[in-house]
Design a protein around this motif. Sequence first.
Motif, PDB file in Angstrom:
ATOM      1  N   PHE A  97       0.742  -1.198  -0.047  1.00 22.00           N
ATOM      2  CA  PHE A  97      -0.027   0.021  -0.081  1.00 22.00           C
ATOM      3  C   PHE A  97       0.987   1.249   0.020  1.00 22.00           C
ATOM      4  CE2 PHE A  97      -1.835   3.378   2.829  1.00 22.00           C
ATOM      5  CZ  PHE A  97      -2.844   3.916   1.800  1.00 22.00           C
ATOM      6  N   GLU A  98       1.996   1.387   0.717  1.00 20.26           N
ATOM      7  CA  GLU A  98       2.700   2.431   1.082  1.00 20.26           C
ATOM      8  C   GLU A  98       3.398   2.984  -0.359  1.00 20.26           C
ATOM      9  OE1 GLU A  98       2.863  -0.200   2.959  1.00 20.26           O
ATOM     10  OE2 GLU A  98       2.167   0.672   4.727  1.00 20.26           O
ATOM     11  N   VAL A  99       3.860   1.965  -1.220  1.00 28.16           N
ATOM     12  CA  VAL A  99       4.331   2.212  -2.698  1.00 28.16           C
ATOM     13  C   VAL A  99       3.253   2.789  -3.323  1.00 28.16           C
ATOM     14  CG1 VAL A  99       5.701   1.303  -4.485  1.00 28.16           C
ATOM     15  CG2 VAL A  99       6.094   0.256  -2.315  1.00 28.16           C
ATOM     16  N   ALA A 100       2.194   2.162  -3.530  1.00 28.26           N
ATOM     17  CA  ALA A 100       0.962   2.634  -4.162  1.00 28.26           C
ATOM     18  C   ALA A 100       0.771   4.068  -3.712  1.00 28.26           C
ATOM     19  CB  ALA A 100      -0.219   1.660  -4.014  1.00 28.26           C
ATOM     20  N   GLU A 101       0.388   4.361  -2.483  1.00 35.11           N
ATOM     21  CA  GLU A 101       0.166   5.764  -1.855  1.00 35.11           C
ATOM     22  C   GLU A 101       1.030   6.658  -2.247  1.00 35.11           C
ATOM     23  OE1 GLU A 101       0.944   5.896   2.359  1.00 35.11           O
ATOM     24  OE2 GLU A 101      -1.065   7.234   2.462  1.00 35.11           O
ATOM     25  N   SER A 102       2.344   6.467  -2.112  1.00 31.57           N
ATOM     26  CA  SER A 102       3.598   7.323  -2.463  1.00 31.57           C
ATOM     27  C   SER A 102       3.539   7.684  -3.881  1.00 31.57           C
ATOM     28  CB  SER A 102       5.109   6.689  -2.296  1.00 31.57           C
ATOM     29  OG  SER A 102       5.767   6.946  -2.836  1.00 31.57           O
ATOM     30  N   LEU A 103       3.317   6.806  -4.794  1.00 30.94           N
ATOM     31  CA  LEU A 103       3.152   7.036  -6.340  1.00 30.94           C
ATOM     32  C   LEU A 103       1.963   7.961  -6.565  1.00 30.94           C
ATOM     33  CD1 LEU A 103       4.240   6.163  -8.883  1.00 30.94           C
ATOM     34  CD2 LEU A 103       2.045   5.246  -9.502  1.00 30.94           C
ATOM     35  N   LYS A 157      -4.715  -7.277  -1.240  1.00 29.57           N
ATOM     36  CA  LYS A 157      -3.964  -7.037  -0.119  1.00 29.57           C
ATOM     37  C   LYS A 157      -4.471  -5.699   0.481  1.00 29.57           C
ATOM     38  CE  LYS A 157       0.753  -8.752   0.371  1.00 29.57           C
ATOM     39  NZ  LYS A 157       2.128  -8.470  -0.060  1.00 29.57           N
ATOM     40  N   TYR A 158      -4.665  -4.620  -0.238  1.00 31.41           N
ATOM     41  CA  TYR A 158      -4.954  -3.466   0.390  1.00 31.41           C
ATOM     42  C   TYR A 158      -6.045  -2.681  -0.086  1.00 31.41           C
ATOM     43  CZ  TYR A 158      -1.598  -2.056  -3.089  1.00 31.41           C
ATOM     44  OH  TYR A 158      -0.857  -1.739  -3.944  1.00 31.41           O
ATOM     45  N   GLY A 159      -7.023  -3.300  -0.936  1.00 34.18           N
ATOM     46  CA  GLY A 159      -8.072  -2.689  -1.879  1.00 34.18           C
ATOM     47  C   GLY A 159      -8.693  -1.652  -1.203  1.00 34.18           C
ATOM     48  N   PRO A 160      -9.750  -1.927  -0.109  1.00 30.93           N
ATOM     49  CA  PRO A 160     -10.541  -1.115   0.422  1.00 30.93           C
ATOM     50  C   PRO A 160      -9.634   0.348   0.748  1.00 30.93           C
ATOM     51  CG  PRO A 160     -11.242  -2.994   1.302  1.00 30.93           C
ATOM     52  CD  PRO A 160      -9.774  -3.182   0.346  1.00 30.93           C
ATOM     53  N   LYS A 161      -8.479   0.133   1.276  1.00 30.71           N
ATOM     54  CA  LYS A 161      -7.620   1.340   1.671  1.00 30.71           C
ATOM     55  C   LYS A 161      -7.103   2.144   0.637  1.00 30.71           C
ATOM     56  CE  LYS A 161      -3.759   1.463   4.928  1.00 30.71           C
ATOM     57  NZ  LYS A 161      -2.604   0.492   5.608  1.00 30.71           N
ATOM     58  N   LEU A 205      -8.380   5.941  -0.512  1.00 36.12           N
ATOM     59  CA  LEU A 205      -7.608   7.210  -0.676  1.00 36.12           C
ATOM     60  C   LEU A 205      -7.775   7.771  -2.021  1.00 36.12           C
ATOM     61  CD1 LEU A 205      -4.596   8.175   0.377  1.00 36.12           C
ATOM     62  CD2 LEU A 205      -3.756   7.029  -1.756  1.00 36.12           C
ATOM     63  N   LEU A 206      -7.864   6.960  -2.997  1.00 36.41           N
ATOM     64  CA  LEU A 206      -8.188   7.477  -4.354  1.00 36.41           C
ATOM     65  C   LEU A 206      -9.597   8.354  -4.412  1.00 36.41           C
ATOM     66  CD1 LEU A 206      -7.135   4.452  -6.606  1.00 36.41           C
ATOM     67  CD2 LEU A 206      -6.052   6.542  -6.297  1.00 36.41           C
ATOM     68  N   LYS A 207     -10.537   7.909  -3.740  1.00 36.00           N
ATOM     69  CA  LYS A 207     -11.760   8.625  -3.502  1.00 36.00           C
ATOM     70  C   LYS A 207     -11.460   9.890  -2.957  1.00 36.00           C
ATOM     71  CE  LYS A 207     -16.563   7.820  -2.293  1.00 36.00           C
ATOM     72  NZ  LYS A 207     -17.570   6.965  -1.538  1.00 36.00           N
ATOM     73  N   VAL A 262     -21.111  -5.873  -8.713  1.00 36.55           N
ATOM     74  CA  VAL A 262     -21.274  -4.493  -9.440  1.00 36.55           C
ATOM     75  C   VAL A 262     -21.712  -3.450  -8.142  1.00 36.55           C
ATOM     76  CG1 VAL A 262     -22.047  -2.971 -11.084  1.00 36.55           C
ATOM     77  CG2 VAL A 262     -21.032  -5.212 -11.438  1.00 36.55           C
ATOM     78  N   LYS A 263     -22.860  -3.806  -7.742  1.00 33.49           N
ATOM     79  CA  LYS A 263     -23.560  -2.965  -6.655  1.00 33.49           C
ATOM     80  C   LYS A 263     -22.680  -2.532  -5.446  1.00 33.49           C
ATOM     81  CE  LYS A 263     -28.129  -2.489  -7.837  1.00 33.49           C
ATOM     82  NZ  LYS A 263     -28.515  -1.301  -7.941  1.00 33.49           N
ATOM     83  N   SER A 264     -22.106  -3.657  -4.886  1.00 37.82           N
ATOM     84  CA  SER A 264     -20.919  -3.628  -3.711  1.00 37.82           C
ATOM     85  C   SER A 264     -19.939  -2.746  -4.079  1.00 37.82           C
ATOM     86  CB  SER A 264     -20.481  -4.820  -3.304  1.00 37.82           C
ATOM     87  OG  SER A 264     -21.388  -5.656  -3.025  1.00 37.82           O
ATOM     88  N   SER A 265     -19.644  -2.865  -5.499  1.00 31.38           N
ATOM     89  CA  SER A 265     -18.389  -1.948  -5.759  1.00 31.38           C
ATOM     90  C   SER A 265     -18.425  -0.365  -5.800  1.00 31.38           C
ATOM     91  CB  SER A 265     -17.744  -2.339  -7.122  1.00 31.38           C
ATOM     92  OG  SER A 265     -18.599  -1.799  -8.253  1.00 31.38           O
ATOM     93  N   MET A 266     -19.726  -0.152  -5.595  1.00 34.60           N
ATOM     94  CA  MET A 266     -20.409   1.376  -5.622  1.00 34.60           C
ATOM     95  C   MET A 266     -19.916   1.906  -4.391  1.00 34.60           C
ATOM     96  SD  MET A 266     -24.048   1.130  -7.519  1.00 34.60           S
ATOM     97  CE  MET A 266     -24.103   0.621  -9.333  1.00 34.60           C
TER      98      MET A 266
END
Length: 233
Positions: A18-24, A43-47, A51-53, A76-80
Amino acid sequence: MSRNMRERIIVALDFDRFEVAESLVETLKDAIFYKVGLQAFMKYGPKILKLLKEKKKSVFLDLKFNDIPNTVFWAVKSSMIYDPRFVSIHLSGGREMIKKAVLAAQDSAEMKILGVSVLTSFSDKDLAETGVEMTTDDAVVKLCSLGVESGLDSFVCSPMELKPLRAKFRGQIRLVTPGIRPAWAAKGDQKRVFTPRMAIEAGADYLVIGRPITASKDPNGAFTVILNEITGL
Ligand code: C5P
């Protein structure tokens, strides 16, 4: 630079941590669209999606759903809760499954379902082994036609498929394309690659680009060079 062009580059966040994705995401100043696939999501989907939202980025949730129609409808509904702009499904899930995915997405003004036809890792022989007696090229057109008939207007395809799909469906569909390598970037494991310019000229609406940006010593610089290459085409 207009938001419009920046939005056509979707940066693939294929990281183990997650830290690497966040830093990018912190580093990349101009990027506004990110793809979250299975590697990151498990691994860190919801997190990362939260962050992106928060950062008001657009998200392509690339989990390639393929299950019974009811399960895909609720997936699909849950992904909303993450407000993704794009959510991918396998077209091989069939007509009813595709229709249910499209129906579920109608509750969101922004969300588009993206159909994946034949994975580029598949050869004609691989396809035959699954019982499909057809070339991969023919199977791609057949599956995309089924998608259009079932209410889809957006597809993921390889750069090689851009021209045939555009010739058949013209402006009726939206095409999202990975397998992109700028002339200056290492090919890595991508074999049949197009440059960003070639892909846009062949009819791509969105480019999915990972390592040429994410593995660069200067991700901002790499993003800008790619953006300049497609701006004005
Ligand atoms: O790093 P790279 O630019 O190769 O990343 C491309 C992204 O697009 C990855 O997330 C990869 O899984 C995805 N992808 C691909 N080729 C396909 C389908 C998806 O590279 N045919």
